[in-house]
Design a protein around this motif. Structure first.
Motif, PDB file in Angstrom:
ATOM      1  N   ILE A 185       1.136  -1.492   0.322  1.00 23.76           N
ATOM      2  CA  ILE A 185      -0.008   0.193   0.094  1.00 23.76           C
ATOM      3  C   ILE A 185       0.842   1.445   0.243  1.00 23.76           C
ATOM      4  O   ILE A 185       1.977   1.435   0.889  1.00 23.76           O
ATOM      5  CB  ILE A 185      -0.911  -0.175   1.860  1.00 23.76           C
ATOM      6  CG1 ILE A 185      -1.861   1.085   0.746  1.00 23.76           C
ATOM      7  CG2 ILE A 185      -0.226   0.128   2.118  1.00 23.76           C
ATOM      8  CD1 ILE A 185      -3.371   0.781   2.526  1.00 23.76           C
ATOM      9  N   SER A 186       0.451   2.391  -0.643  1.00 24.21           N
ATOM     10  CA  SER A 186       1.685   3.896  -0.764  1.00 24.21           C
ATOM     11  C   SER A 186       0.801   4.843  -0.210  1.00 24.21           C
ATOM     12  O   SER A 186      -0.864   5.159  -0.069  1.00 24.21           O
ATOM     13  CB  SER A 186       1.349   4.533  -2.613  1.00 24.21           C
ATOM     14  OG  SER A 186       1.613   6.011  -2.240  1.00 24.21           O
ATOM     15  N   LEU A 187       1.083   5.007   1.408  1.00 21.83           N
ATOM     16  CA  LEU A 187       0.919   5.948   1.743  1.00 21.83           C
ATOM     17  C   LEU A 187       1.753   6.731   2.070  1.00 21.83           C
ATOM     18  O   LEU A 187       2.484   7.266   3.143  1.00 21.83           O
ATOM     19  CB  LEU A 187       0.986   5.649   3.722  1.00 21.83           C
ATOM     20  CG  LEU A 187       0.369   4.087   4.119  1.00 21.83           C
ATOM     21  CD1 LEU A 187       0.273   3.679   5.047  1.00 21.83           C
ATOM     22  CD2 LEU A 187      -1.323   4.304   3.948  1.00 21.83           C
ATOM     23  N   SER A 188       1.389   7.554   0.975  1.00 20.94           N
ATOM     24  CA  SER A 188       2.248   9.158   1.337  1.00 20.94           C
ATOM     25  C   SER A 188       0.977  10.397   1.986  1.00 20.94           C
ATOM     26  O   SER A 188      -0.151   9.798   2.968  1.00 20.94           O
ATOM     27  CB  SER A 188       1.369  10.135  -0.646  1.00 20.94           C
ATOM     28  OG  SER A 188      -0.420  10.695  -0.296  1.00 20.94           O
ATOM     29  N   CYS A 248      -7.890   6.349  -1.725  1.00 19.89           N
ATOM     30  CA  CYS A 248      -6.505   6.571  -2.531  1.00 19.89           C
ATOM     31  C   CYS A 248      -5.635   6.070  -2.306  1.00 19.89           C
ATOM     32  O   CYS A 248      -4.421   6.482  -3.339  1.00 19.89           O
ATOM     33  CB  CYS A 248      -6.797   8.288  -1.320  1.00 19.89           C
ATOM     34  SG  CYS A 248      -7.391   9.330  -1.835  1.00 19.89           S
ATOM     35  N   ALA A 249      -5.058   4.896  -1.488  1.00 24.78           N
ATOM     36  CA  ALA A 249      -3.970   4.385  -0.782  1.00 24.78           C
ATOM     37  C   ALA A 249      -4.535   3.213  -1.796  1.00 24.78           C
ATOM     38  O   ALA A 249      -2.789   2.508  -2.274  1.00 24.78           O
ATOM     39  CB  ALA A 249      -3.271   4.180   0.304  1.00 24.78           C
ATOM     40  N   LEU A 250      -4.948   2.839  -2.870  1.00 25.35           N
ATOM     41  CA  LEU A 250      -5.327   1.178  -3.026  1.00 25.35           C
ATOM     42  C   LEU A 250      -5.894   1.285  -4.370  1.00 25.35           C
ATOM     43  O   LEU A 250      -6.598   2.188  -4.920  1.00 25.35           O
ATOM     44  CB  LEU A 250      -6.103   0.142  -1.725  1.00 25.35           C
ATOM     45  CG  LEU A 250      -4.932   0.121  -0.838  1.00 25.35           C
ATOM     46  CD1 LEU A 250      -6.455  -1.022  -0.494  1.00 25.35           C
ATOM     47  CD2 LEU A 250      -4.534  -1.019  -1.293  1.00 25.35           C
ATOM     48  N   ALA A 255      -9.454  -2.354  -7.719  1.00 20.69           N
ATOM     49  CA  ALA A 255     -10.396  -3.768  -7.206  1.00 20.69           C
ATOM     50  C   ALA A 255     -10.222  -3.435  -5.941  1.00 20.69           C
ATOM     51  O   ALA A 255     -10.967  -4.704  -5.126  1.00 20.69           O
ATOM     52  CB  ALA A 255      -9.432  -3.936  -7.619  1.00 20.69           C
ATOM     53  N   TRP A 256      -9.129  -3.986  -5.318  1.00 23.15           N
ATOM     54  CA  TRP A 256      -8.844  -3.707  -3.969  1.00 23.15           C
ATOM     55  C   TRP A 256      -9.458  -2.589  -2.970  1.00 23.15           C
ATOM     56  O   TRP A 256      -9.422  -3.382  -1.927  1.00 23.15           O
ATOM     57  CB  TRP A 256      -7.446  -3.427  -3.043  1.00 23.15           C
ATOM     58  CG  TRP A 256      -6.033  -4.319  -4.328  1.00 23.15           C
ATOM     59  CD1 TRP A 256      -5.436  -4.377  -5.199  1.00 23.15           C
ATOM     60  CD2 TRP A 256      -6.428  -6.025  -3.618  1.00 23.15           C
ATOM     61  NE1 TRP A 256      -5.019  -5.351  -5.677  1.00 23.15           N
ATOM     62  CE2 TRP A 256      -5.194  -6.439  -4.016  1.00 23.15           C
ATOM     63  CE3 TRP A 256      -6.564  -6.311  -2.292  1.00 23.15           C
ATOM     64  CZ2 TRP A 256      -4.839  -7.779  -3.953  1.00 23.15           C
ATOM     65  CZ3 TRP A 256      -6.493  -8.012  -2.021  1.00 23.15           C
ATOM     66  CH2 TRP A 256      -5.400  -8.727  -2.955  1.00 23.15           C
ATOM     67  N   PHE A 257      -9.617  -1.558  -3.708  1.00 22.89           N
ATOM     68  CA  PHE A 257     -10.654  -0.608  -2.260  1.00 22.89           C
ATOM     69  C   PHE A 257     -12.042  -1.336  -2.254  1.00 22.89           C
ATOM     70  O   PHE A 257     -12.242  -1.493  -1.068  1.00 22.89           O
ATOM     71  CB  PHE A 257     -10.732   0.415  -3.089  1.00 22.89           C
ATOM     72  CG  PHE A 257     -11.835   1.584  -2.720  1.00 22.89           C
ATOM     73  CD1 PHE A 257     -11.906   2.127  -1.569  1.00 22.89           C
ATOM     74  CD2 PHE A 257     -13.183   1.311  -3.357  1.00 22.89           C
ATOM     75  CE1 PHE A 257     -13.021   3.079  -0.532  1.00 22.89           C
ATOM     76  CE2 PHE A 257     -14.561   2.393  -2.920  1.00 22.89           C
ATOM     77  CZ  PHE A 257     -14.553   2.781  -1.311  1.00 22.89           C
ATOM     78  N   GLY A 313      -0.216  -3.614   7.197  1.00 21.51           N
ATOM     79  CA  GLY A 313       0.124  -2.122   7.846  1.00 21.51           C
ATOM     80  C   GLY A 313      -0.678  -0.788   7.738  1.00 21.51           C
ATOM     81  O   GLY A 313      -0.805  -0.275   8.694  1.00 21.51           O
ATOM     82  N   GLY A 314       0.132  -0.980   6.628  1.00 19.31           N
ATOM     83  CA  GLY A 314      -1.103   0.536   5.791  1.00 19.31           C
ATOM     84  C   GLY A 314      -2.624   0.813   6.212  1.00 19.31           C
ATOM     85  O   GLY A 314      -2.801   2.213   6.435  1.00 19.31           O
ATOM     86  N   CYS A 315      -3.610  -0.495   6.174  1.00 17.97           N
ATOM     87  CA  CYS A 315      -4.204   0.015   6.499  1.00 17.97           C
ATOM     88  C   CYS A 315      -4.802   0.404   7.993  1.00 17.97           C
ATOM     89  O   CYS A 315      -5.532   0.916   8.492  1.00 17.97           O
ATOM     90  CB  CYS A 315      -5.449  -1.359   5.885  1.00 17.97           C
ATOM     91  SG  CYS A 315      -5.746  -1.429   4.745  1.00 17.97           S
ATOM     92  N   ALA A 316      -3.966  -0.506   8.959  1.00 18.80           N
ATOM     93  CA  ALA A 316      -4.298  -0.061   9.878  1.00 18.80           C
ATOM     94  C   ALA A 316      -3.393   1.122  10.314  1.00 18.80           C
ATOM     95  O   ALA A 316      -4.456   1.524  11.159  1.00 18.80           O
ATOM     96  CB  ALA A 316      -2.676  -1.434  10.949  1.00 18.80           C
TER      97      ALA A 316
END
Length: 191
Positions: free
Chosen positions: A7-10, A69-71, A74-76, A177-180
């Protein structure tokens, strides 16, 4: 597989989620108070004055905005559908007070949606146990958080601490981790 997804967390996504949670929760609580959508003080609650309900929609919306915004899209949807199912049952419960059986049904439907969309607990050695393990996990977590949701800030505090720990232990770039991180930022408004 979910576990391998990154996951990309900007920084802008993190700020957006936190800001959306602050704003949406405040607006919803103000609206609920004006319309009389409040939980009145009761013996099994810790609040001493009427407390607005539906504020949880603000943090759920902020979390969904973050994963949107981060996924990839399809994953969203793989995450948004089970969250929406659980949220819908929670809303109905706030309005109509669902029976324990109906609450369990909502949790089971949410868990099945999570599993059917490719999530849940992978049991590679015994794949037949993946669905029961996922349902057990969803039921335990949903009911544990529901039990501590009668004290202002406790549920959000425990969720924030747990999410920070998950993010640290699984890595912020991993899906879990990103979703957390996104969920913990969404919950901070309630502290």
């Amino acid at each position: 597989m979910w576990v391998d997804t990154l996951i990309s967390l900007s920084p802008w996504v993190l700020c957006l989620v936190f800001g959306a949670s602050l704003t949406a929760t405040w607006v919803l609580c103000q609206l609920a108070s004006r319309l009389g959508w409040v939980a009145l003080p009761q013996a099994d609650r810790w609040h001493s004055r009427p407390t607005a309900i539906f504020g949880g929609l603000g943090f759920v919306g902020a979390f969904l905005l973050g994963i949107f915004c981060a996924l990839p899209l399809a994953w969203f949807f793989r995450l948004a559908v089970p969250v929406a199912v659980a949220c819908l049952f929670g809303l109905v419960d706030d309005i109509r007070r669902l029976s324990p059986g109906a609450k369990i049904l909502g949790q089971v439907v949410s868990g099945i949606a999570l599993f059917a969309l490719g999530g849940g607990i992978p049991m590679e050695s015994y794949p037949i146990l993946s669905l029961p393990a996922t349902l057990t996990w969803v039921l335990i977590l949903a009911n544990a958080f529901n039990l501590i949701d009668n004290m202002d800030g406790l549920c959000a505090g425990i969720a924030t601490i747990a999410c920070f720990w998950i993010a640290i232990s699984s890595g912020m770039a991993s899906l879990g981790g990103g979703c957390a991180v996104l969920l913990s930022l969404s919950c901070l408004r309630f502290l």
